[in-house]
Design a protein around this motif. Structure first.
Motif, short mmCIF file in Angstrom:
data_model
loop_
_atom_site.label_atom_id
_atom_site.label_comp_id
_atom_site.label_asym_id
_atom_site.label_seq_id
_atom_site.Cartn_x
_atom_site.Cartn_y
_atom_site.Cartn_z
N LEU A 1 -0.17 -1.58 17.71
CA LEU A 1 0.33 -1.37 16.37
C LEU A 1 1.49 -0.37 16.42
N VAL A 2 2.63 -0.78 15.91
CA VAL A 2 3.80 0.10 15.85
C VAL A 2 4.06 0.45 14.39
N VAL A 3 4.04 1.75 14.09
CA VAL A 3 4.26 2.24 12.74
C VAL A 3 5.68 2.78 12.65
N ILE A 4 6.50 2.13 11.84
CA ILE A 4 7.90 2.50 11.69
C ILE A 4 8.09 3.22 10.37
N GLY A 5 8.60 4.41 10.41
CA GLY A 5 8.83 5.17 9.18
C GLY A 5 8.32 6.58 9.30
N ASP A 6 8.62 7.37 8.30
CA ASP A 6 8.20 8.77 8.30
C ASP A 6 7.82 9.17 6.88
N GLY A 7 7.26 10.34 6.74
CA GLY A 7 6.85 10.81 5.43
C GLY A 7 5.75 11.83 5.52
N PRO A 8 5.29 12.34 4.39
CA PRO A 8 4.32 13.44 4.38
C PRO A 8 2.96 13.10 4.96
N GLU A 9 2.63 11.82 5.11
CA GLU A 9 1.32 11.44 5.64
C GLU A 9 1.31 11.30 7.15
N ARG A 10 2.43 11.53 7.82
CA ARG A 10 2.49 11.21 9.24
C ARG A 10 1.47 11.98 10.07
N ALA A 11 1.37 13.28 9.87
CA ALA A 11 0.45 14.07 10.69
C ALA A 11 -0.99 13.59 10.51
N ALA A 12 -1.40 13.32 9.28
CA ALA A 12 -2.76 12.85 9.03
C ALA A 12 -2.99 11.49 9.67
N LEU A 13 -1.99 10.63 9.63
CA LEU A 13 -2.11 9.31 10.24
C LEU A 13 -2.21 9.41 11.76
#
Length: 383
Positions: free
Chosen positions: A257-269
């Motif tokens: 699974l490749v997750v492309i993008g960034d945002g405030p949830e990144r660390a939790a993800l």
């Protein structure tokens, strides 16, 4: 014909994913023969107008609030950013005055671009519009409608009523948006809104990605039997990327699974994916077991990953007409999505879109079905 487009989202470069659909829409208007001026957030009011293809772009500041990953997320992260809304509004009005009379005004987003900005402009400078009833077009994309739905009923009615009295024409990105907003209005006003509206998914253009997609696919071939699923979005709660991570894990081995993008949830993800305390979160790449986080990528690179994938996962709970799904289908990539916006309606006409329930188990079952059909699509056949 002279036209002005007012927007809070517009790309700063060809590779910026922000607001590229606004740009495509404005370019389509320019190709029709119009002289098009775009007033967009970002930059500084001191920046001179710039040329972007057939468009003249005027920056109006406000980038502290109106930037990736969106005004709502940025305001939640730092409420002080809301203070930039006032100077941005004043800058937009100043830019409108500099541009002078136009025959057509287009607002991308009901709030704040149509109301109050374009409604305030003629009162501030009566000569702004070339004709007293010059055409005003309001384009609704989703976040603006959700903002109105969350407002008091009287405020919602006042905004829509003011635009209807101005004989504005509304263009909704999805039928679901028009239906939900009309359903939240008094019957008479709802009928007037429907009569003044049409549904038209935002325009988009696909850059050539075949060569890069072929390279990514080639790298995957070094790991026989592995399938590739991609998520491409802002990492915010409504995108529900955690469901994609759990679904990929439940789908069994052999799936990257490749997750492309960034945002405030990144660390939790990243923590959910197995990256310990989330310290790996950064603007760059991070690999957490069978999940890879690329961070924000240039648009062409992000689309190359989509083109190389076996399936695009889109578990978002709040959408209108998600561009990434339409891009994936244009690239020949199957999509697993949840019921949001017009996705279910699209799936009825497109067998390449599979709608799953918003649970990890349902998404995992869909993944096992779709990703197992891995094709040998030649990326050379892609745009």
């Amino acid at each position: 014909m002279r036209a002005v487009v007012v927007t809070t989202s517009y790309p700063v470069s060809d590779e910026d994913p922000s607001g590229h659909f606004v740009r495509s829409s404005a370019q389509a208007l320019a190709r029709s023969g119009a002289e098009v001026h775009v007033i967009a957030a970002g930059g500084s009011v001191l920046d001179p107008p710039s040329q972007d293809g057939g468009l003249v772009v005027h920056r109006a500041g406000g980038g502290a609030l109106f930037a990736w990953p969106g005004a709502v997320a940025r305001a939640r992260e730092s409420p002080r950013r809301l203070l930039s809304a006032g100077p941005f509004a004043l800058s937009v009005l100043a830019r409108l005055r500099e541009i002078g009379p136009v025959d057509r005004a287009v607002a991308h987003w009901i709030v704040p671009c149509a109301w109050p900005l374009l409604l305030a402009a003629p009162r501030a400078w009566p000569l702004l519009l070339a004709a007293p009833r010059a055409r005003l077009e309001v384009r609704a994309h989703g976040a603006d409608v959700r903002l109105l739905l969350g407002a008091p009923r009287a405020a919602r009615a006042a905004v829509v009523g003011a635009l209807l009295r101005r004989d504005a024409r509304f263009v909704f990105a999805a039928r679901a948006l028009l239906d939900v907003l009309a359903g939240a209005l008094a019957p008479e006003q709802a009928r007037a809104l429907v009569d003044a509206s049409r549904v038209e998914p935002p325009a988009f253009d696909l850059p050539p990605v075949a060569e890069r997609a072929r390279a990514l696919r080639g790298a995957l071939a070094q790991r026989p039997g592995e399938r590739l699923a991609v998520v491409a979005c802002r990492l915010i709660p409504t995108k529900r990327v955690e469901l994609a991570i759990e679904a990929a894990r439940a789908a069994g081995p052999g799936l990257l699974l490749v997750v492309i993008g960034d945002g405030p949830e990144r660390a939790a993800l990243e923590r959910r994916a197995g990256c310990g305390d989330g310290a790996a979160a950064s603007a760059g790449d991070a690999v957490c077991g069978a999940v890879r986080f690329t961070g924000a990528l240039p648009r062409r690179e992000a689309l190359a990953w989509v083109a190389a994938a076996d399936v695009l996962l889109h578990p978002s709970s709040h959408e209108a007409a998600p561009t990434v799904i339409r891009e994936a289908r244009a690239l020949g990539v199957p999509v697993i999505a949840c019921d949001a916006g017009d996705v279910v309606a699209w799936a009825k006409d497109d067998g390449g879109i599979l709608v799953a329930e918003g649970t990890a188990a349902s998404l995992a079952a869909a993944l096992r079905t779709v990703a197992s059909r891995r094709s040998d699509r030649a990326p050379a056949s892609l745009p």
